[in-house]
Design an enzyme around this catalytic site. Sequence first.
Site, PDB file in Angstrom:
ATOM      1  N   CYS A  41     -76.310 -34.876  -3.191  1.00  0.00           N
ATOM      2  CA  CYS A  41     -74.729 -35.256  -3.644  1.00  0.00           C
ATOM      3  C   CYS A  41     -74.606 -34.940  -5.184  1.00  0.00           C
ATOM      4  O   CYS A  41     -73.481 -34.748  -5.626  1.00  0.00           O
ATOM      5  CB  CYS A  41     -74.379 -36.451  -3.620  1.00  0.00           C
ATOM      6  SG  CYS A  41     -74.514 -36.918  -1.670  1.00  0.00           S
ATOM      7  N   HIS A  93     -67.487 -37.452  -6.960  1.00  0.00           N
ATOM      8  CA  HIS A  93     -68.236 -36.981  -5.424  1.00  0.00           C
ATOM      9  C   HIS A  93     -67.562 -37.757  -4.303  1.00  0.00           C
ATOM     10  O   HIS A  93     -67.429 -38.941  -4.502  1.00  0.00           O
ATOM     11  CB  HIS A  93     -69.766 -37.142  -5.477  1.00  0.00           C
ATOM     12  CG  HIS A  93     -70.306 -37.087  -4.130  1.00  0.00           C
ATOM     13  ND1 HIS A  93     -70.110 -36.160  -3.120  1.00  0.00           N
ATOM     14  CD2 HIS A  93     -71.089 -37.904  -3.191  1.00  0.00           C
ATOM     15  CE1 HIS A  93     -70.622 -36.277  -2.082  1.00  0.00           C
ATOM     16  NE2 HIS A  93     -71.191 -37.368  -2.209  1.00  0.00           N
ATOM     17  N   ASN A 141     -67.489 -36.505   3.698  1.00  0.00           N
ATOM     18  CA  ASN A 141     -68.341 -36.229   2.477  1.00  0.00           C
ATOM     19  C   ASN A 141     -69.321 -34.909   2.774  1.00  0.00           C
ATOM     20  O   ASN A 141     -69.894 -34.736   3.750  1.00  0.00           O
ATOM     21  CB  ASN A 141     -69.400 -37.366   2.598  1.00  0.00           C
ATOM     22  CG  ASN A 141     -70.384 -37.371   1.263  1.00  0.00           C
ATOM     23  OD1 ASN A 141     -70.829 -36.409   0.809  1.00  0.00           O
ATOM     24  ND2 ASN A 141     -70.910 -38.514   1.021  1.00  0.00           N
TER      25      ASN A 141
END
Length: 330
Positions: free
Chosen positions: A113, A257, A287
Amino acid sequence: MRGARIIGTGRALPMRVVKNEELTLRMDTSDEWIVQRTGVRERRYVDPGTGSSHLGAEAARNAIANAGITPEDIDLIVFASLSPDHVFPGNGVLVQERLGMRTVGALDVRDQCSGFLYGLSVAEAYVKGRFHDHVLVIGAEVQSTGLDFSTKGRDVAVIFGDGAGAVVVGPAEPGRGILSSHLHSEGKYAKDLWLEAPSFIDNPWITHEMIDAGKHFPKMNGRYVFTHAVRRFPEVTLESLLKNGLTIADLSLLIPHQANLRITQAVGAALQLPEEKVFSNVERYGNTTAASIPIALDECVEQGRIREGDIVCLASFGSGFTWASTLLRW
Ligand code: COA
């Protein structure tokens, strides 16, 4: 030293929209649970045969076009992904070939991430240091092919999606563009969000037993991830502001993020930021790991949410654990 700024952004999302209802046909879950705990309403999945290199190349083409340059002008490719097409070679070389670029360097980044911001910091350093004029940074993932869609894997499967985003970093006058980057890691939590197998530690590196045990599916200690994320996001955002003599009041927009909506809301509250200053699109894409920040940035640019001179913070947290921030004066 000269400055470095983002001169073009782009994204690529698969056409196939997968709503929560579709997941309820494959595992014991509900739209209500997913929305309440994660904020995700739908995500995109690729069709068979599409890899993160394909999505990444498309996002890169868009970013290069928006920068007003051509693939021939790119001096270095940085490709962040936890889901490259192959174990080796990395996706960077595939993009070099697909976009018909010169024989430039192709660097693959493995920081999940935080991968995009880690990659962006490399671009920043190369451009500020006058090693290169145009660095392409891509974050792209195809995660849908590697998730456990049984009820056992539901905590992870409902969160993640496919997509890609890219930026071109070019020269700027000092004080404009990327002001600073801040990278962190804490490897003691490596196993709290990881893919255990196949692993070159094992001999042979892939076995039927591994597959039977489901070790080839990502595993997550959700509560741990949540607790650390809501602490590290605000910390690293403030670190970037402090470094540049700025305060939270100077911040026009935080683009975190897109881990999940509850994390984003908790971070906004911790920083006492009004909702409109914290960008979120997780409800539409889930995500997308290394792709989430460049996708979000491209949407913000397109929607006119960032104006010249705005102070924008990009911040990440994820597997590793790794976390990072990049402060921009747009
Ligand atoms: N649908 C329905 N129920 C689910 C489910 C799903 N998709 N996933 C888990 N559950 C169940 C669990 O099995 C558990 O059931 P039990 O109480 O009978 O054992 C129950 O829901 C609660 O699980 P728990 O893990 O305690 O929930 P939680 O409140 O911690 O929420 C997460 C789980 C994953 C949403 C939460 O931990 C989280 O947001 N973590 C961060 C995840 C993240 O952002 N990861 C990406 C980081 S980059």
